[in-house]
Design a protein around this motif. Structure first.
Motif, PDB file in Angstrom:
ATOM      1  N   ASP A 102       5.223  10.811  -8.435  1.00 53.90           N
ATOM      2  CA  ASP A 102       4.951   9.412  -8.778  1.00 53.90           C
ATOM      3  C   ASP A 102       3.763   8.886  -7.976  1.00 53.90           C
ATOM      4  OD1 ASP A 102       4.999   6.777  -9.486  1.00 53.90           O
ATOM      5  OD2 ASP A 102       7.002   6.352  -8.711  1.00 53.90           O
ATOM      6  N   ALA A 103       2.598   8.876  -8.590  1.00 51.89           N
ATOM      7  CA  ALA A 103       1.359   8.510  -7.895  1.00 51.89           C
ATOM      8  C   ALA A 103       1.332   7.032  -7.533  1.00 51.89           C
ATOM      9  CB  ALA A 103       0.149   8.877  -8.757  1.00 51.89           C
ATOM     10  N   PHE A 104       1.902   6.190  -8.391  1.00 56.59           N
ATOM     11  CA  PHE A 104       1.894   4.752  -8.104  1.00 56.59           C
ATOM     12  C   PHE A 104       2.699   4.451  -6.839  1.00 56.59           C
ATOM     13  CE2 PHE A 104       3.730   0.494  -8.495  1.00 56.59           C
ATOM     14  CZ  PHE A 104       2.581  -0.262  -8.642  1.00 56.59           C
ATOM     15  N   SER A 105       3.899   5.016  -6.743  1.00 56.34           N
ATOM     16  CA  SER A 105       4.730   4.779  -5.554  1.00 56.34           C
ATOM     17  C   SER A 105       4.050   5.315  -4.301  1.00 56.34           C
ATOM     18  CB  SER A 105       6.102   5.440  -5.726  1.00 56.34           C
ATOM     19  OG  SER A 105       6.830   4.831  -6.768  1.00 56.34           O
ATOM     20  N   ALA A 106       3.438   6.483  -4.410  1.00 57.09           N
ATOM     21  CA  ALA A 106       2.744   7.070  -3.258  1.00 57.09           C
ATOM     22  C   ALA A 106       1.612   6.162  -2.791  1.00 57.09           C
ATOM     23  CB  ALA A 106       2.209   8.450  -3.623  1.00 57.09           C
ATOM     24  N   SER A 107       0.829   5.624  -3.731  1.00 57.83           N
ATOM     25  CA  SER A 107      -0.300   4.777  -3.341  1.00 57.83           C
ATOM     26  C   SER A 107       0.175   3.451  -2.742  1.00 57.83           C
ATOM     27  CB  SER A 107      -1.219   4.530  -4.533  1.00 57.83           C
ATOM     28  OG  SER A 107      -0.549   3.845  -5.570  1.00 57.83           O
ATOM     29  N   MET A 108       1.261   2.888  -3.287  1.00 61.78           N
ATOM     30  CA  MET A 108       1.799   1.647  -2.721  1.00 61.78           C
ATOM     31  C   MET A 108       2.325   1.866  -1.298  1.00 61.78           C
ATOM     32  SD  MET A 108       1.294  -0.768  -4.917  1.00 61.78           S
ATOM     33  CE  MET A 108      -0.246   0.120  -5.226  1.00 61.78           C
ATOM     34  N   LEU A 109       2.996   2.992  -1.093  1.00 64.13           N
ATOM     35  CA  LEU A 109       3.483   3.311   0.249  1.00 64.13           C
ATOM     36  C   LEU A 109       2.321   3.518   1.224  1.00 64.13           C
ATOM     37  CD1 LEU A 109       6.463   5.730  -0.516  1.00 64.13           C
ATOM     38  CD2 LEU A 109       6.600   3.551   0.730  1.00 64.13           C
ATOM     39  N   SER A 110       1.253   4.121   0.738  1.00 61.23           N
ATOM     40  CA  SER A 110       0.084   4.353   1.594  1.00 61.23           C
ATOM     41  C   SER A 110      -0.569   3.039   1.992  1.00 61.23           C
ATOM     42  CB  SER A 110      -0.926   5.246   0.867  1.00 61.23           C
ATOM     43  OG  SER A 110      -0.413   6.549   0.697  1.00 61.23           O
ATOM     44  N   ILE A 111      -0.663   2.101   1.060  1.00 61.10           N
ATOM     45  CA  ILE A 111      -1.215   0.783   1.400  1.00 61.10           C
ATOM     46  C   ILE A 111      -0.340   0.104   2.457  1.00 61.10           C
ATOM     47  CG2 ILE A 111      -1.667  -1.539   0.529  1.00 61.10           C
ATOM     48  CD1 ILE A 111      -2.418  -0.283  -2.149  1.00 61.10           C
ATOM     49  N   SER A 112       0.968   0.157   2.249  1.00 61.10           N
ATOM     50  CA  SER A 112       1.900  -0.460   3.209  1.00 61.10           C
ATOM     51  C   SER A 112       1.758   0.170   4.582  1.00 61.10           C
ATOM     52  CB  SER A 112       3.335  -0.320   2.704  1.00 61.10           C
ATOM     53  OG  SER A 112       3.501  -0.914   1.446  1.00 61.10           O
ATOM     54  N   ALA A 113       1.676   1.504   4.618  1.00 60.65           N
ATOM     55  CA  ALA A 113       1.557   2.213   5.894  1.00 60.65           C
ATOM     56  C   ALA A 113       0.242   1.872   6.580  1.00 60.65           C
ATOM     57  CB  ALA A 113       1.655   3.719   5.657  1.00 60.65           C
ATOM     58  N   PHE A 114      -0.826   1.787   5.807  1.00 63.86           N
ATOM     59  CA  PHE A 114      -2.139   1.474   6.390  1.00 63.86           C
ATOM     60  C   PHE A 114      -2.140   0.085   7.019  1.00 63.86           C
ATOM     61  CE2 PHE A 114      -6.380  -0.427   5.948  1.00 63.86           C
ATOM     62  CZ  PHE A 114      -7.117   0.453   6.727  1.00 63.86           C
ATOM     63  N   ILE A 115      -1.615  -0.893   6.305  1.00 67.29           N
ATOM     64  CA  ILE A 115      -1.578  -2.253   6.848  1.00 67.29           C
ATOM     65  C   ILE A 115      -0.657  -2.318   8.061  1.00 67.29           C
ATOM     66  CG2 ILE A 115      -0.924  -4.646   6.338  1.00 67.29           C
ATOM     67  CD1 ILE A 115      -1.802  -4.150   3.456  1.00 67.29           C
ATOM     68  N   LEU A 116       0.432  -1.544   8.035  1.00 67.45           N
ATOM     69  CA  LEU A 116       1.346  -1.491   9.171  1.00 67.45           C
ATOM     70  C   LEU A 116       0.658  -0.936  10.418  1.00 67.45           C
ATOM     71  CD1 LEU A 116       4.247  -2.015  10.058  1.00 67.45           C
ATOM     72  CD2 LEU A 116       4.842   0.266   9.250  1.00 67.45           C
ATOM     73  N   LEU A 117      -0.272  -0.005  10.234  1.00 67.29           N
ATOM     74  CA  LEU A 117      -0.987   0.600  11.359  1.00 67.29           C
ATOM     75  C   LEU A 117      -2.174  -0.236  11.833  1.00 67.29           C
ATOM     76  CD1 LEU A 117      -1.081   4.303  10.100  1.00 67.29           C
ATOM     77  CD2 LEU A 117       0.285   3.425  12.012  1.00 67.29           C
TER      78      LEU A 117
END
Length: 448
Positions: A102-117
């Protein structure tokens, strides 16, 4: 010659092909490529704001008011200045697609992780006093070009973690009657929770160090050394054009491979130039991706010069026709007709001018810009199909950029001239039906 060709075909070509097809490098390359149209859109508005014409700024104020200058640059703010958010999503999406998850879920999680960092505070100056403002996602800074390395790492790590959970079946499975969209959403719940917890711990870990966040650590330890040692000096530039030209000798698109690796280190340099130009200062950096765009006149290898040599010097009917057919593509920086029609690909004889031409004009262009004879790249991104001379003018914002490309064409023509002359002489003899004595003895033809 036969030994060189055998080495290219059996050793170098398989290795280069393997690198070009590597899943993670391909995701980085394709992620950046997918975002380039938006950077071009932002660049168009930068050109409108700072068009290189005397009195342009005054004319804007007169026609539209003093706030128009900052209004027209807003598209740049929402492309360049928050590009790390887009890049982390694009790379994660491309990598997830390659894994068929699921590419959409992966990209959303990556955005969340990036902002978290990433820090969500900023400092503003009010009446000479600095104030820290909490809960702010800033335009520029770590969310802009400075955060690209962390964006790449985050996208790769998060997608790999997500893929691990999905492939191992460590997910919440819904009953068969549940709609697929709902089922996919819940599949991302468990791996998403673990990923967010891990990223939170990473943030906590870096808060205990002098760097305070992963961005500052990567910037100090990786980005700055890479920029100074490789990305932003003449030796790195020579190595870059050599690698791209060598890969083209093997029939591989060297630009997409090498640029995908180097682009994260060029983009901050390009952004520094844009900031300097906006402030009315001279661009500090010579080496940006646009510097190399000026080198590839007619495509990788600067092959528009080869087209012109064929048109005006070749006597062979085949080469004349090849020159005519290659002119229109060459004017828009498409080099395949020359690369595969001459051919240059896997031709050991023509490797030398293809490698030498770009290296020579790289040195010439760098020297001219370092001595301030020619204007430096402003950082504006233009479509790669922009014709030469117009390209040089838009990249530098000055007529000297166009003149430099004209000089480059002449230099590359002179380098290629003796090689084309030898090939053309043999081709004329072939067309006249004269046997090649060297080939009759089993030796390799220059035009093979």
């Amino acid at each position: 010659m036969e030994k060189i060709q055998r080495f290219l075909e059996t050793k170098l070509l398989p290795a280069a092909t393997k690198v070009a097809g590597q899943r993670h490098l391909a995701a980085i390359r394709d992620g950046f490529i997918s975002f380039i149209p938006f950077l071009i859109i932002g660049s168009i508005f930068i050109i409108i704001q700072d068009f290189p014409a005397p009195g342009w700024q005054e004319l804007q104020v007169k026609l539209f008011g003093e706030f128009f200058n900052q209004f027209i640059i807003l598209p740049k703010r929402v492309t360049y200045d928050i590009m790390s958010i887009f890049i982390v999503a694009a790379i994660s999406y491309k990598l997830a697609q390659s894994y068929r998850i699921d590419a959409f879920s992966a990209s959303m999680l990556s955005i969340s992780a990036f902002i978290l960092l990433t820090p969500i505070t900023t400092t503003i100056d009010i009446d000479g006093t600095s104030h820290v403002v909490e809960k702010v996602i800033t335009v520029g800074g770590w969310y802009g070009t400075n955060g690209i390395i962390v964006a790449i790492i985050t996208a790769l790590v998060v997608t790999e973690m997500f893929n691990f959970f999905i492939k191992k079946g460590i997910i919440i499975k819904m009953p068969d009657g549940v709609p697929p969209a709902v089922s996919r959403a819940f599949s991302a719940l468990l791996p998403g929770f673990v990923i967010i917890v891990v990223m939170l711990l990473v943030r906590l870990l870096f808060m205990q160090t002098p760097y305070e966040n992963i961005h500052d650590f990567i910037y100090q330890v990786v980005s700055l050394p890479m920029q100074s040692l490789v990305a932003n000096n003449i030796f790195g530039a020579i190595g870059t054009v050599f690698a791209i030209s060598l890969l083209w000798c093997l029939g591989l698109n060297g630009g997409t491979i090498v640029n995908g690796i180097m682009r994260p280190f060029w983009v901050p340099l390009q952004d520094e130039n844009l900031a300097a130009i906006e402030a009315g200062k001279v661009a500090p950096n010579i080496i940006t991706e646009q510097f190399f765009d000026m080198i590839w006149i007619g495509g990788a290898g600067a092959t528009l010069a080869v087209v012109l040599v064929l048109l005006y010097k070749a006597k062979s009917k085949q080469y004349k026709e090849l020159g005519k057919m290659s002119l229109a593509p060459g004017l828009f920086n498409i080099n395949e007709p020359i690369m595969f029609g001459l051919p240059v690909v896997l031709n050991p004889v023509l490797m030398l001018p293809l490698l030498l031409g770009p290296i020579v004009i790289t040195i010439v262009n760098y020297t001219a810009m370092a001595l301030e004879i020619v204007a430096r790249p402003t950082g504006v991104i233009i479509p790669w199909t922009t014709p030469p001379l117009i390209q040089g003018f838009l990249i530098t914002g000055h007529w000297s950029g166009a003149l430099l490309q004209l000089v480059d064409i002449v230099i590359v023509m002179l380098i290629w001239l003796p090689f084309i002359a030898v090939m053309d002489k043999k081709k004329v003899a072939e067309e006249a039906g004269v046997p090649d004595s060297k080939n009759s003895k089993g030796k390799m033809s220059v035009s093979s």
